[in-house]
Design an enzyme around this catalytic site. Structure first.
Site, PDB file in Angstrom:
ATOM      1  N   PRO A   1       0.782  -1.244   0.000  1.00 40.90           N
ATOM      2  CA  PRO A   1       0.000   0.000   0.000  1.00 40.90           C
ATOM      3  C   PRO A   1       0.812   1.292   0.000  1.00 40.90           C
ATOM      4  CG  PRO A   1       0.068  -0.908   2.190  1.00 40.90           C
ATOM      5  CD  PRO A   1       0.759  -1.901   1.299  1.00 40.90           C
ATOM      6  N   CYS A   2       1.463   1.579  -1.123  1.00 42.97           N
ATOM      7  CA  CYS A   2       2.260   2.803  -1.174  1.00 42.97           C
ATOM      8  C   CYS A   2       1.396   4.063  -1.139  1.00 42.97           C
ATOM      9  CB  CYS A   2       3.204   2.804  -2.362  1.00 42.97           C
ATOM     10  SG  CYS A   2       2.435   2.610  -3.956  1.00 42.97           S
ATOM     11  N   HIS A   3       0.066   3.905  -1.286  1.00 44.42           N
ATOM     12  CA  HIS A   3      -0.801   5.080  -1.116  1.00 44.42           C
ATOM     13  C   HIS A   3      -0.764   5.588   0.322  1.00 44.42           C
ATOM     14  CE1 HIS A   3      -3.402   1.581  -0.249  1.00 44.42           C
ATOM     15  NE2 HIS A   3      -4.025   2.372   0.602  1.00 44.42           N
TER      16      HIS A   3
END
Length: 153
Positions: free
Chosen positions: A121-123
């Site tokens: 989850p790089c968001h």
């Protein structure tokens, strides 16, 4: 093998290679014939988990992942994967987590090349001030995913 899901976030394509999920991407259309291609158990599992995540019914993933990348990129992605659902971390936090406190550019580049940008989850990685910064899926998608997580935290 690949599977394309129609989601509220767009057409999401999942790519599997040799029993491992290797890539996720937003595509503009379903390529002819792919929607009827035989599916594997791994792709079906990934589709179920992604649909549940995008509807707020799932907070973690349990998938066999094998993203292609350098050793540094993989180290960054492993650190990013540890950010809990509904929370964020800064690029500085990720630098600290990998033991390279000044590697902001390397961390940013690795996050930008994350081929599994929802599952890893790089968001959830934001600027030091909390500002939304670059994202493989685009800033609009990043904001939507963070809002989804805030709603279902």
């Amino acid at each position: 093998m690949r599977l394309t899901l129609n989601t509220d976030f767009g057409l999401l394509q999942i790519i599997e290679q040799d029993g491992w999920i290797t890539n996720l991407s937003i595509v503009s259309s379903i390529a002819s014939g792919l929607e009827n291609a035989p599916q594997t158990p791994v792709l079906e599992q990934a589709a179920r988990q992604l649909q549940a995540d995008l509807s707020g019914d799932r907070k973690t993933f349990d998938l066999p992942l094998r993203p292609a990348g350098t050793a540094c990129q993989k180290q960054v992605w492993q650190a990013v994967a540890q950010i809990p659902y509904g929370q964020t971390a800064s690029y500085c936090d990720i630098c600290q987590a990998i033991g390279r406190p000044t590697a902001f550019r390397a961390v940013g580049a690795a996050i930008g090349k994350n081929p599994l940008w929802i599952v890893v989850p790089c968001h959830r990685v934001v600027g030091q001030s909390g500002a939304l910064t670059g994202y493989a899926g685009g800033l609009v998608m990043k904001a939507r995913l963070l809002e989804l997580e805030r709603r279902f935290r």
